[in-house]
Design an enzyme around this catalytic site. Sequence first.
Site, mmCIF file in Angstrom:
data_model
loop_
_atom_site.group_PDB
_atom_site.id
_atom_site.type_symbol
_atom_site.label_atom_id
_atom_site.label_comp_id
_atom_site.label_asym_id
_atom_site.label_seq_id
_atom_site.Cartn_x
_atom_site.Cartn_y
_atom_site.Cartn_z
ATOM 1 N N GLY A 198 0.954 -1.275 -0.077
ATOM 2 C CA GLY A 198 -0.044 -0.028 0.054
ATOM 3 C C GLY A 198 0.922 1.249 -0.031
ATOM 4 C CD GLN B 103 3.352 5.885 2.707
ATOM 5 O OE1 GLN B 103 2.103 5.180 2.262
ATOM 6 N NE2 GLN B 103 4.379 5.081 3.402
ATOM 7 C CB CYS C 72 4.795 2.186 7.653
ATOM 8 S SG CYS C 72 4.352 3.654 6.640
ATOM 9 C CG LEU C 73 6.541 1.256 1.530
ATOM 10 C CD1 LEU C 73 6.054 1.439 0.250
ATOM 11 C CD2 LEU C 73 7.821 0.120 1.570
ATOM 12 C CG HIS D 187 -1.015 1.203 7.340
ATOM 13 N ND1 HIS D 187 0.235 0.595 8.201
ATOM 14 C CD2 HIS D 187 -0.133 1.819 6.453
ATOM 15 C CE1 HIS D 187 1.080 1.285 7.891
ATOM 16 N NE2 HIS D 187 1.096 2.216 6.749
ATOM 17 C CD GLU D 188 -1.660 2.504 2.470
ATOM 18 O OE1 GLU D 188 -1.246 3.557 2.397
ATOM 19 O OE2 GLU D 188 -0.886 1.613 2.960
ATOM 20 C CG HIS E 274 -0.139 6.606 5.468
ATOM 21 N ND1 HIS E 274 0.967 7.133 5.991
ATOM 22 C CD2 HIS E 274 0.080 5.399 5.287
ATOM 23 C CE1 HIS E 274 2.018 6.200 6.149
ATOM 24 N NE2 HIS E 274 1.215 5.018 5.728
HETATM 25 NI NI NI Z 1 2.514 3.205 5.641
#
Ligand code: NI
Length: 169
Positions: free
Chosen positions: A46, A51, A93-94, A135-136, A139
């Site tokens: 995701g 991000q 998380c990236l 999660h997204e 963000h």
């Molecule tokens: Ni994330």
Amino acid sequence: MALREIQKFPAPVLKKKTAPVSVFDENLQKLIDDMVETMYAAPGVGLAAPQVGVSKSLAVIDISSRDEKYPLIVLINPCIVRTDGEIEFEEGCLSIPEYTAKVRRSENLIVRAHDREGREFEIDAGGLLAIALQHEIDHLEGLLLIDRISPLKREFFKKRFKKAQKSEK
Ligand code: NI
């Protein structure tokens, strides 16, 4: 298509609540394609617009590597309309490389959103997809997984982060 640079904690854009998408033009399509490519290259399941430094209510999710029955989802202006149950899952998380933490989420939820053409749709999700969606969507509200863990664990994360930063210098 092009890869975009992934913003890492503590980039301010990650802490900001995003603005809704109102124009579904060519620029938006390009942004979506770039985000999908960046997510696959990372690799990740995701990626949310903040991000890649864009404070808009847009995210892409593809959990097909773990669960084949779900294709790529483009999520624009999502809102959670119903939740039930509770589940705990080790998330990464990236934007926070080399860190994972157990996060408590709703087990099932219904999300209403728009697709890349601006059409409204609903997803009724459970399990990994439900976790990825939450999660997204976090963000898009300016929340990271470290905002979802206990204050003690957060302190521990911050200490570790500061230490890592020092050793990089
Ligand atoms: Ni994330």
